[in-house]
Design a protein around this motif. Structure first.
Motif, PDB file in Angstrom:
ATOM      1  N   VAL A   1       0.818  -1.212   0.000  1.00 41.46           N
ATOM      2  CA  VAL A   1       0.000   0.000   0.000  1.00 41.46           C
ATOM      3  C   VAL A   1       0.852   1.261   0.000  1.00 41.46           C
ATOM      4  CG1 VAL A   1      -1.646   1.344   1.378  1.00 41.46           C
ATOM      5  CG2 VAL A   1      -1.976  -1.121   1.101  1.00 41.46           C
ATOM      6  N   HIS A   2       1.938   1.262   0.784  1.00 46.73           N
ATOM      7  CA  HIS A   2       2.689   2.501   1.032  1.00 46.73           C
ATOM      8  C   HIS A   2       3.884   2.710   0.102  1.00 46.73           C
ATOM      9  CE1 HIS A   2       0.624   3.907   4.613  1.00 46.73           C
ATOM     10  NE2 HIS A   2       0.689   2.695   5.149  1.00 46.73           N
ATOM     11  N   ASP A   3       4.512   1.640  -0.373  1.00 46.93           N
ATOM     12  CA  ASP A   3       5.837   1.791  -0.976  1.00 46.93           C
ATOM     13  C   ASP A   3       5.825   2.181  -2.446  1.00 46.93           C
ATOM     14  OD1 ASP A   3       6.774   1.125   1.481  1.00 46.93           O
ATOM     15  OD2 ASP A   3       7.504  -0.871   0.944  1.00 46.93           O
ATOM     16  N   GLY A   4       4.695   2.158  -3.082  1.00 49.34           N
ATOM     17  CA  GLY A   4       4.610   2.596  -4.465  1.00 49.34           C
ATOM     18  C   GLY A   4       3.589   3.696  -4.605  1.00 49.34           C
ATOM     19  N   PRO A   5       3.387   4.157  -5.832  1.00 55.31           N
ATOM     20  CA  PRO A   5       2.340   5.175  -6.037  1.00 55.31           C
ATOM     21  C   PRO A   5       0.973   4.583  -5.742  1.00 55.31           C
ATOM     22  CG  PRO A   5       3.172   4.352  -8.139  1.00 55.31           C
ATOM     23  CD  PRO A   5       4.077   3.801  -7.090  1.00 55.31           C
ATOM     24  N   PRO A   6       0.031   5.401  -5.313  1.00 51.14           N
ATOM     25  CA  PRO A   6      -1.313   4.879  -5.032  1.00 51.14           C
ATOM     26  C   PRO A   6      -1.897   4.197  -6.263  1.00 51.14           C
ATOM     27  CG  PRO A   6      -1.080   7.123  -4.226  1.00 51.14           C
ATOM     28  CD  PRO A   6       0.135   6.850  -5.055  1.00 51.14           C
ATOM     29  N   GLY A   7      -2.570   3.083  -6.024  1.00 48.14           N
ATOM     30  CA  GLY A   7      -3.133   2.320  -7.128  1.00 48.14           C
ATOM     31  C   GLY A   7      -4.572   1.937  -6.870  1.00 48.14           C
ATOM     32  N   ARG A   8      -5.045   1.060  -7.704  1.00 47.85           N
ATOM     33  CA  ARG A   8      -6.414   0.558  -7.618  1.00 47.85           C
ATOM     34  C   ARG A   8      -6.415  -0.678  -6.728  1.00 47.85           C
ATOM     35  NH1 ARG A   8      -8.903  -3.259 -10.891  1.00 47.85           N
ATOM     36  NH2 ARG A   8     -11.152  -3.046 -11.172  1.00 47.85           N
ATOM     37  N   ILE A   9      -7.169  -0.639  -5.640  1.00 44.60           N
ATOM     38  CA  ILE A   9      -7.237  -1.752  -4.700  1.00 44.60           C
ATOM     39  C   ILE A   9      -8.598  -2.423  -4.831  1.00 44.60           C
ATOM     40  CG2 ILE A   9      -7.283  -2.401  -2.255  1.00 44.60           C
ATOM     41  CD1 ILE A   9      -5.226  -0.242  -1.717  1.00 44.60           C
ATOM     42  N   VAL A  10      -8.580  -3.736  -4.953  1.00 43.94           N
ATOM     43  CA  VAL A  10      -9.808  -4.522  -4.976  1.00 43.94           C
ATOM     44  C   VAL A  10     -10.000  -5.143  -3.601  1.00 43.94           C
ATOM     45  CG1 VAL A  10     -10.948  -6.563  -5.931  1.00 43.94           C
ATOM     46  CG2 VAL A  10      -9.729  -4.989  -7.450  1.00 43.94           C
ATOM     47  N   PHE A  11     -11.189  -5.005  -3.051  1.00 45.95           N
ATOM     48  CA  PHE A  11     -11.527  -5.588  -1.752  1.00 45.95           C
ATOM     49  C   PHE A  11     -12.687  -6.547  -1.989  1.00 45.95           C
ATOM     50  CE2 PHE A  11     -13.219  -6.177   2.396  1.00 45.95           C
ATOM     51  CZ  PHE A  11     -12.237  -5.845   3.327  1.00 45.95           C
ATOM     52  N   VAL A  12     -12.433  -7.847  -1.778  1.00 48.67           N
ATOM     53  CA  VAL A  12     -13.469  -8.868  -1.955  1.00 48.67           C
ATOM     54  C   VAL A  12     -14.102  -9.112  -0.593  1.00 48.67           C
ATOM     55  CG1 VAL A  12     -14.015 -11.158  -2.833  1.00 48.67           C
ATOM     56  CG2 VAL A  12     -12.096  -9.867  -3.811  1.00 48.67           C
ATOM     57  N   ALA A  13     -15.316  -8.625  -0.419  1.00 44.90           N
ATOM     58  CA  ALA A  13     -15.961  -8.632   0.892  1.00 44.90           C
ATOM     59  C   ALA A  13     -16.435 -10.024   1.279  1.00 44.90           C
ATOM     60  CB  ALA A  13     -17.134  -7.655   0.903  1.00 44.90           C
ATOM     61  N   ASP A  14     -16.735 -10.158   2.560  1.00 48.10           N
ATOM     62  CA  ASP A  14     -17.272 -11.399   3.100  1.00 48.10           C
ATOM     63  C   ASP A  14     -18.674 -11.119   3.637  1.00 48.10           C
ATOM     64  OD1 ASP A  14     -17.294 -14.104   3.953  1.00 48.10           O
ATOM     65  OD2 ASP A  14     -16.500 -13.567   5.911  1.00 48.10           O
ATOM     66  N   ASN A  15     -18.793 -10.925   4.936  1.00 45.65           N
ATOM     67  CA  ASN A  15     -20.115 -10.840   5.562  1.00 45.65           C
ATOM     68  C   ASN A  15     -20.670  -9.420   5.595  1.00 45.65           C
ATOM     69  OD1 ASN A  15     -20.200 -13.578   6.072  1.00 45.65           O
ATOM     70  ND2 ASN A  15     -19.311 -13.390   8.102  1.00 45.65           N
ATOM     71  N   ALA A  16     -21.988  -9.348   5.700  1.00 45.69           N
ATOM     72  CA  ALA A  16     -22.707  -8.088   5.872  1.00 45.69           C
ATOM     73  C   ALA A  16     -22.799  -7.757   7.357  1.00 45.69           C
ATOM     74  CB  ALA A  16     -24.097  -8.210   5.250  1.00 45.69           C
ATOM     75  N   GLY A  17     -23.701  -6.842   7.698  1.00 43.63           N
ATOM     76  CA  GLY A  17     -23.964  -6.535   9.096  1.00 43.63           C
ATOM     77  C   GLY A  17     -22.779  -5.905   9.790  1.00 43.63           C
ATOM     78  N   ARG A  18     -22.572  -6.312  11.032  1.00 41.83           N
ATOM     79  CA  ARG A  18     -21.515  -5.702  11.849  1.00 41.83           C
ATOM     80  C   ARG A  18     -20.134  -5.946  11.284  1.00 41.83           C
ATOM     81  NH1 ARG A  18     -22.416  -8.076  17.601  1.00 41.83           N
ATOM     82  NH2 ARG A  18     -20.512  -6.914  18.083  1.00 41.83           N
ATOM     83  N   GLU A  19     -19.931  -7.071  10.591  1.00 43.68           N
ATOM     84  CA  GLU A  19     -18.599  -7.343  10.061  1.00 43.68           C
ATOM     85  C   GLU A  19     -18.248  -6.418   8.906  1.00 43.68           C
ATOM     86  OE1 GLU A  19     -16.071 -10.993   8.060  1.00 43.68           O
ATOM     87  OE2 GLU A  19     -17.554 -11.444   9.594  1.00 43.68           O
ATOM     88  N   LEU A  20     -19.225  -5.995   8.153  1.00 38.66           N
ATOM     89  CA  LEU A  20     -18.953  -5.117   7.016  1.00 38.66           C
ATOM     90  C   LEU A  20     -18.552  -3.715   7.459  1.00 38.66           C
ATOM     91  CD1 LEU A  20     -18.967  -4.888   3.925  1.00 38.66           C
ATOM     92  CD2 LEU A  20     -21.391  -4.273   4.060  1.00 38.66           C
TER      93      LEU A  20
END
Length: 403
Positions: A209-228
């Motif tokens: 995350v920090h050592d290169g230029p900012p890029g496009r990050i994909v976040f593959v979610a899991d659960n809804a509710g409080r975990e989200l």
């Protein structure tokens, strides 16, 4: 090359780029976690779904038939009129009309949840079309004073140093909806819960995350509710600090595995954040604005509900991951699909079994099933010696990555 519809486990070890393979986890082993899911959890879930909403007589009858299948360990195919009938035949013709417990665990669990949607009329014409059978459970998680207290803890996180804040947000996202952990930045979180990590590649994650230029990050979610909610807080940090030019949040296109997040669940989480006071409310407003501006992108893909490992992903999804500077996969189910739901030697390197993945990837996972890779033998031996069922109870977690 166009998309394809592979059979379950199609050429898995060739696609992985490794000569090592392992048998799939099944539910027919006495004492196994998977067997308990089929014998106990699935029948109990059908009863809960049956009682959660005022279903019409035809839907109740369909749920009762599915309950009888679960109890008797006999599997029936989808109705021939189902829109995905042919796909499920391709994915697992050999398992249909057999025993639930004889099919690969990942495949059978996925098919069970597809059958729940069929029984409740989710895809059928009529009043129950598009009604999430798990929505009452998801909404119950978001309501109440406990969530208010957890969200208020973001005010404390805001005053921490960036390193402390990032550690807190990452561990909160990792551990999900464990109420004694979410959004805490105390020494207890850092000292105690870090000790419960069986593998920790968080330094690799933050270097990506920090050592290169900012890029496009994909976040593959899991659960809804409080975990989200802590997932959304972590995504807000990545965007607000401009550590990512864009975050693509992958969720399920339909209800799946009881609590897996759908677009509607993301919107419910954003409403919960935006309606809270203090830093949580500010994060909710920022994320809603990020959706409008395109810096936060909500995405679904049909493969998200397929009973297959990510090594069999279609090219359209592969291209999406390949364009990312980092993909974060969240949760136990995504881990099972990432490494393959197989009886791997626990010390086989994570990088080896994910060699097929088209870019840097980091898994955030609380252990709730048997599959495990990338953990040293002395660690597994010490944990086994405790007598604790540490692979399946959610008391241990891991952060594993490959650049």
């Amino acid at each position: 090359m166009g998309d394809r519809t592979p059979a379950a486990g199609d050429a898995e070890h060739e696609r992985r780029g490794t000569a090592v393979s392992a048998p799939p986890i099944l539910g027919n082993v006495p004492g196994a976690y998977a067997l308990g899911v089929f014998r106990d959890r699935h029948p109990a879930l059908i009863r809960q779904v049956r009682d959660a909403l005022p279903y019409s007589p035809d839907r109740l009858e369909a749920l009762d038939r599915l309950l009888e299948e679960a109890i008797s360990d006999t599997m029936q195919p989808l109705e021939a009129s189902a829109h995905d009938f042919a796909a499920w035949l391709t994915w697992g013709r050999a398992y249909l009309r057999g025993r639930w417990t004889d099919a690969p665990f990942l495949w059978a669990e996925s098919f069970f949840y597809r059958r729940v949607l069929e029984a409740t009329g989710y895809f059928a014409d009529g009043p129950w079309r598009g009604v999430d059978p798990f929505e009452p459970f998801k909404q119950a998680e978001l309501a109440g004073s406990v969530v208010d207290e957890e969200l208020a803890s973001l005010d404390t996180v805001a005053s921490a140093s960036q390193a402390e804040k990032e550690t807190a947000l990452l561990l909160a996202s990792l551990w999900g909806n464990r109420a004694d952990l979410t959004f805490q930045i105390t020494g207890e979180l850092g000292d105690d819960k870090s000790a419960d990590l069986v593998a920790d590649d968080s330094a690799l994650l933050w270097s990506l995350v920090h050592d290169g230029p900012p890029g496009r990050i994909v976040f593959v979610a899991d659960n809804a509710g409080r975990e989200l909610l802590p997932d959304l807080a972590l995504i807000d940090h990545l965007l607000a600090r401009r550590l990512a030019t864009e975050v693509v949040l992958h969720v399920k296109p339909q209800p799946y595995f009881v609590s897996d997040a759908t677009p509607a669940d993301v919107l419910a989480g954003l409403r919960r954040l935006a309606g809270a006071p203090g830093e949580a409310g500010k994060a909710g407003v920022r994320l809603r604005q990020a959706l409008r501006s395109g810096r936060l992108v909500l995405r679904t893909h049909p493969f998200a509900c397929a009973p297959l490992p990510y090594s069999d992903m279609p090219d359209s999804l592969r291209d999406d991951f390949a364009d990312a500077s980092l993909t974060l996969t969240k949760g136990d189910l995504n881990y099972r699909r990432l490494v393959g739901d197989r009886l791997w030697p626990s010390d086989i390197p994570f990088a080896e079994v994910t060699a097929y993945f088209p870019g840097p990837v980091v898994a955030l996972r609380t252990l709730k099933s048997d599959v495990l890779v990338g953990v040293a033998p002395d660690v597994t031996a010490a944990l086994d010696a405790t007598g604790e069922r540490w692979r399946t109870t959610g008391t241990r977690a891991l952060i594993q990555g490959r650049a």
